[in-house]
Design a protein around this motif. Structure first.
Motif, PDB file in Angstrom:
ATOM      1  N   ASP A  44     -11.153-106.045  26.270  1.00 49.63           N
ATOM      2  CA  ASP A  44      -9.819-105.689  26.771  1.00 49.63           C
ATOM      3  C   ASP A  44      -9.887-104.689  27.923  1.00 49.63           C
ATOM      4  O   ASP A  44      -9.038-104.694  28.812  1.00 49.63           O
ATOM      5  CB  ASP A  44      -8.963-105.084  25.654  1.00 49.63           C
ATOM      6  N   LEU A  45     -10.903-103.841  27.891  1.00 48.02           N
ATOM      7  CA  LEU A  45     -11.028-102.784  28.909  1.00 48.02           C
ATOM      8  C   LEU A  45     -11.865-103.216  30.120  1.00 48.02           C
ATOM      9  O   LEU A  45     -11.998-102.457  31.082  1.00 48.02           O
ATOM     10  CB  LEU A  45     -11.631-101.524  28.288  1.00 48.02           C
TER      11      LEU A  45
ATOM     12  N   THR B  79      -7.188 -89.397  27.052  1.00 48.99           N
ATOM     13  CA  THR B  79      -6.137 -90.316  26.605  1.00 48.99           C
ATOM     14  C   THR B  79      -4.995 -90.273  27.630  1.00 48.99           C
ATOM     15  O   THR B  79      -4.899 -89.328  28.413  1.00 48.99           O
ATOM     16  CB  THR B  79      -5.566 -89.908  25.234  1.00 48.99           C
TER      17      THR B  79
ATOM     18  N   THR C 244     -15.020 -96.206  31.250  1.00 49.84           N
ATOM     19  CA  THR C 244     -15.050 -97.338  32.178  1.00 49.84           C
ATOM     20  C   THR C 244     -15.540 -96.856  33.536  1.00 49.84           C
ATOM     21  O   THR C 244     -15.626 -95.651  33.788  1.00 49.84           O
ATOM     22  CB  THR C 244     -13.640 -97.951  32.334  1.00 49.84           C
TER      23      THR C 244
ATOM     24  N   ASP D 151     -13.798 -94.230  24.864  1.00 55.31           N
ATOM     25  CA  ASP D 151     -13.900 -95.326  25.830  1.00 55.31           C
ATOM     26  C   ASP D 151     -14.250 -94.774  27.208  1.00 55.31           C
ATOM     27  O   ASP D 151     -13.671 -93.785  27.645  1.00 55.31           O
ATOM     28  CB  ASP D 151     -12.566 -96.088  25.921  1.00 55.31           C
TER      29      ASP D 151
ATOM     30  N   ARG E 160      -3.960 -96.921  30.286  1.00 58.07           N
ATOM     31  CA  ARG E 160      -3.954 -98.054  29.369  1.00 58.07           C
ATOM     32  C   ARG E 160      -4.374 -97.530  28.011  1.00 58.07           C
ATOM     33  O   ARG E 160      -5.227 -96.666  27.909  1.00 58.07           O
ATOM     34  CB  ARG E 160      -4.962 -99.121  29.810  1.00 58.07           C
TER      35      ARG E 160
ATOM     36  N   GLN F 149      -4.352-106.054  31.113  1.00 58.95           N
ATOM     37  CA  GLN F 149      -5.273-106.889  30.353  1.00 58.95           C
ATOM     38  C   GLN F 149      -5.190-108.306  30.902  1.00 58.95           C
ATOM     39  O   GLN F 149      -4.132-108.736  31.357  1.00 58.95           O
ATOM     40  CB  GLN F 149      -4.868-106.874  28.885  1.00 58.95           C
TER      41      GLN F 149
ATOM     42  N   GLY G 246      -7.855 -96.093  27.588  1.00 61.60           N
ATOM     43  CA  GLY G 246      -8.324 -96.188  26.219  1.00 61.60           C
ATOM     44  C   GLY G 246      -8.253 -94.883  25.458  1.00 61.60           C
ATOM     45  O   GLY G 246      -7.366 -94.057  25.683  1.00 61.60           O
ATOM     46  N   HIS G 247      -9.202 -94.720  24.560  1.00 62.57           N
ATOM     47  CA  HIS G 247      -9.285 -93.525  23.729  1.00 62.57           C
ATOM     48  C   HIS G 247     -10.413 -92.642  24.231  1.00 62.57           C
ATOM     49  O   HIS G 247     -11.123 -92.992  25.170  1.00 62.57           O
ATOM     50  CB  HIS G 247      -9.513 -93.917  22.267  1.00 62.57           C
TER      51      HIS G 247
ATOM     52  N   GLY H 121      -5.932 -97.953  24.054  1.00 63.12           N
ATOM     53  CA  GLY H 121      -7.232 -98.411  23.583  1.00 63.12           C
ATOM     54  C   GLY H 121      -7.287 -99.919  23.430  1.00 63.12           C
ATOM     55  O   GLY H 121      -6.296-100.621  23.570  1.00 63.12           O
ATOM     56  N   GLY H 122      -8.474-100.387  23.142  1.00 64.72           N
ATOM     57  CA  GLY H 122      -8.676-101.823  22.954  1.00 64.72           C
ATOM     58  C   GLY H 122     -10.151-102.112  22.828  1.00 64.72           C
ATOM     59  O   GLY H 122     -10.988-101.212  22.900  1.00 64.72           O
TER      60      GLY H 122
ATOM     61  N   THR I 225     -13.826-103.692  23.920  1.00 61.64           N
ATOM     62  CA  THR I 225     -14.596-103.624  25.163  1.00 61.64           C
ATOM     63  C   THR I 225     -14.139-104.711  26.128  1.00 61.64           C
ATOM     64  O   THR I 225     -13.996-104.468  27.327  1.00 61.64           O
ATOM     65  CB  THR I 225     -16.105-103.780  24.865  1.00 61.64           C
TER      66      THR I 225
END
Length: 188
Positions: A98-99, A141, A129, A127, A91, A60, A123-124, A93-94, A96
């Motif tokens: 944060d990712l 995950t 990316t 999420d 990584r 992050q 993320g989860h 979750g977080g 948007t």
């Protein structure tokens, strides 16, 4: 960004590397302090112990992209002693924001160039990316990534025992048939 990378073939299935069935060494790129690394290590220990190298990175902030790129280059470097067979980039979750480092084009390029297969576990489940699209496989995950990497040890043991029993039956059956044929030839 997605369109540009798509035109370069970054997301094409033909460019995906195969995930080894039972790797001898795993490289993990993640934060050394978060719960993600503990979850992955716990799951691997439960399923099938494997040799692991952890490359601690920032996941992050403004320096995270360069940190992750350095780790990818390090694992892929030919002088790296006993390179891993597969890499997980993980990584938790977080938001948007944060990712966002995992949507970076330079990071996506480095993931694409990796000679070692990569599983992204960012993320989860909901999420998504850009490196999820570029990676050779996306896990919903970080824990799911660990489950993908190695099978359950007791399942492997059961399969091996089953194969051994089948092989033993075939050998014994072939021996009996051959013995009976030889006995019939001697009678003649």
């Amino acid at each position: 960004r997605k369109n540009r990378l798509s035109k370069k073939g970054f997301f094409d299935k033909k460019n995906k590397k195969n995930i080894p069935y039972l790797p001898s060494k795993l490289g993990i790129i993640t934060s050394p302090t978060g719960s993600v690394i503990h979850d992955i290590l716990k799951k691997l220990k439960e399923r099938y112990p494997i040799d692991i190298d952890i490359w601690p990175v920032l996941v992050q902030g403004s320096e995270s992209v360069n940190s992750i790129i350095s780790a990818l280059r390090g694992f892929n470097n030919k002088i790296y002693d006993k390179r891993p067979d597969i890499i997980i980039i993980a990584r938790g979750g977080g938001s948007t924001e944060d990712l966002m480092p995992f949507n970076d084009e330079n990071l996506a390029t480095e993931v694409f160039k990796s000679k070692i297969p990569i599983i992204s576990a960012i993320g989860h489940e909901t999420d998504n990316t850009i490196i999820d699209l570029v990676s050779d496989l996306r896990a919903s995950t970080p824990t799911a990534a660990a489950e993908i990497i190695v099978p359950l040890k007791n399942e492997l043991e059961k399969n091996i025992l089953n194969l051994f029993n089948r092989m033993e039956y075939i050998i014994n059956n072939n021996y009996k048939i051959t013995k009976d044929l030889l006995s019939n030839l001697l009678v003649l």
